[in-house]
Design an enzyme around this catalytic site. Sequence first.
Site, PDB file in Angstrom:
ATOM      1  N   ILE A   1       0.876  -1.164   0.000  1.00 58.70           N
ATOM      2  CA  ILE A   1       0.000   0.000   0.000  1.00 58.70           C
ATOM      3  C   ILE A   1       0.914   1.214   0.000  1.00 58.70           C
ATOM      4  O   ILE A   1       1.677   1.387   0.931  1.00 58.70           O
ATOM      5  CB  ILE A   1      -0.848   0.026   1.304  1.00 58.70           C
ATOM      6  N   GLU A   2       0.872   1.997  -1.047  1.00 58.80           N
ATOM      7  CA  GLU A   2       1.784   3.153  -1.043  1.00 58.80           C
ATOM      8  C   GLU A   2       1.000   4.462  -1.023  1.00 58.80           C
ATOM      9  O   GLU A   2       1.462   5.497  -1.467  1.00 58.80           O
ATOM     10  CB  GLU A   2       2.751   3.049  -2.232  1.00 58.80           C
ATOM     11  N   GLN A   3      -0.202   4.396  -0.468  1.00 58.33           N
ATOM     12  CA  GLN A   3      -1.078   5.558  -0.487  1.00 58.33           C
ATOM     13  C   GLN A   3      -0.735   6.563   0.626  1.00 58.33           C
ATOM     14  O   GLN A   3      -0.222   6.176   1.675  1.00 58.33           O
ATOM     15  CB  GLN A   3      -2.528   5.083  -0.326  1.00 58.33           C
TER      16      GLN A   3
END
Length: 360
Positions: free
Chosen positions: A121-123
């Site tokens: 998850i790179e949000q």
Amino acid sequence: MLSFLVILCSLLTACRSSVCPCERPELCQQIREEKDFEVFIFDVGGKTWKSYNWSMVTTVAAFGKYDAELMCYAHSKGARVVLKGDVPLSYIVDQDNRTAWITDKVMLAKSQFMDGINIDIEQAVEEGSPEYYALTSLVKETTEMFHREIPGSQVSFDVAWSPKCIDKRCYDYVTIAESCDLLFVMSYDEQSQITGDCVAMANAPLRQTLDAYDQYLNLKISPKKIVMGVPWYGYDYPCLNFSQEGVCSIEKVPFRGVPCSDAAGKQKPYKWLMKQVNSSMSGRLWDDEQQAPYFNYKDQDGQIHQVWYDDPQSICPKADSVMSKGLRGIGMWNANILDYSDDPVARQQTTMMWNALLRC
Ligand SMILES: *[C@@H]1O[C@H](CO)[C@@H](O)[C@H](O)[C@H]1NC(C)=O
Ligand SMILES: *[C@@H]1O[C@H](CO)[C@@H](O)[C@H](O)[C@H]1NC(C)=O
Ligand SMILES: *[C@@H]1O[C@H](CO)[C@@H](O)[C@H](O)[C@H]1NC(C)=O
Ligand SMILES: *[C@@H]1O[C@H](CO)[C@@H](O)[C@H](O)[C@H]1NC(C)=O
């Protein structure tokens, strides 16, 4: 009711497709053995995996299309194959949705005889927001369900090169680390938020890279949970202006609140870099400050480009510090991008890149 239906459907899908595709049925058994040292690699699809150094590999995060042949082969070498996990965080703030997502991933992993999941998850997340708490719960609940349903499975989580809200990823790193088996630290894209002069710089400068591991360790995250990720790619920057001293000014492309970033450049695989450096105007240069190689070349339109990358010389001191800091292992983004052809020069370069992960 909805989540019950989702679970039921996942179960049905799982039942339908769980015929072992391997030559020997025991190769479908998930890996249970814990390795002291991880070589955690990302595979993005295709068949280059046939040329990897399998005496090193312990975990393959399969980011390409599912390849049963890869799963069987990895298992024959005692290596895990794990799913990719990514979901918009706004979806999984809701507990039922979160459970449904996790159930779905567990069923998928089981039906494909896989050994865990890598959550990528790179949000952007704001500290204390609903997404912040949901993400932490997602990691915890995913780990619990995987461990319960697939004994010996591994749940890992990808983090930015530093825990200091890089790219506005303000996660609860401490609890996330406690809640999963390991963190894969993506020690690259370190110029995603350039605050000083808008110029081309190294993808993963040595001092900055290593200092950030101390930041993780200072949070009291166990070194045994940390895997260092090194880049097998570099950045090719078109220079707006190329100074006498060889400084390449780049276009201002903003990213997450900062006016200048590596998005002004293009990511290039090691395979390309090794060909391009030979036809460059500078040949391979070395920056003492950043401890990284780079070169300059002129494109067909006469524009100068500066290219920054990593090679065995820049990776070796990083690999050394994996040992000296007692980290859990090392890995790269990504395993596919070396030159696996029969060309003798390419072979030599490829062998050296693999070997640099362990020793110099
Ligand atoms: C693969 O890695 C092992 C362990 O580091 C090494 O001994 C071996 O020489 C490597 N194999 C090749 C083909 O480079
Ligand atoms: C649940 O997830 C779906 C996507 O799978 C999404 O469209 C929906 O908005 C989510 N519901 C809630 C309440 O977050
Ligand atoms: C390029 O750099 C020189 C000085 O190094 C400066 O005088 C000039 O304005 C710059 N040109 C552009 C297009 O930025
Ligand atoms: C690049 O140049 C070096 C030094 O001249 C040479 O040894 C090597 O074979 C060349 N590599 C490729 C990929 O052509």
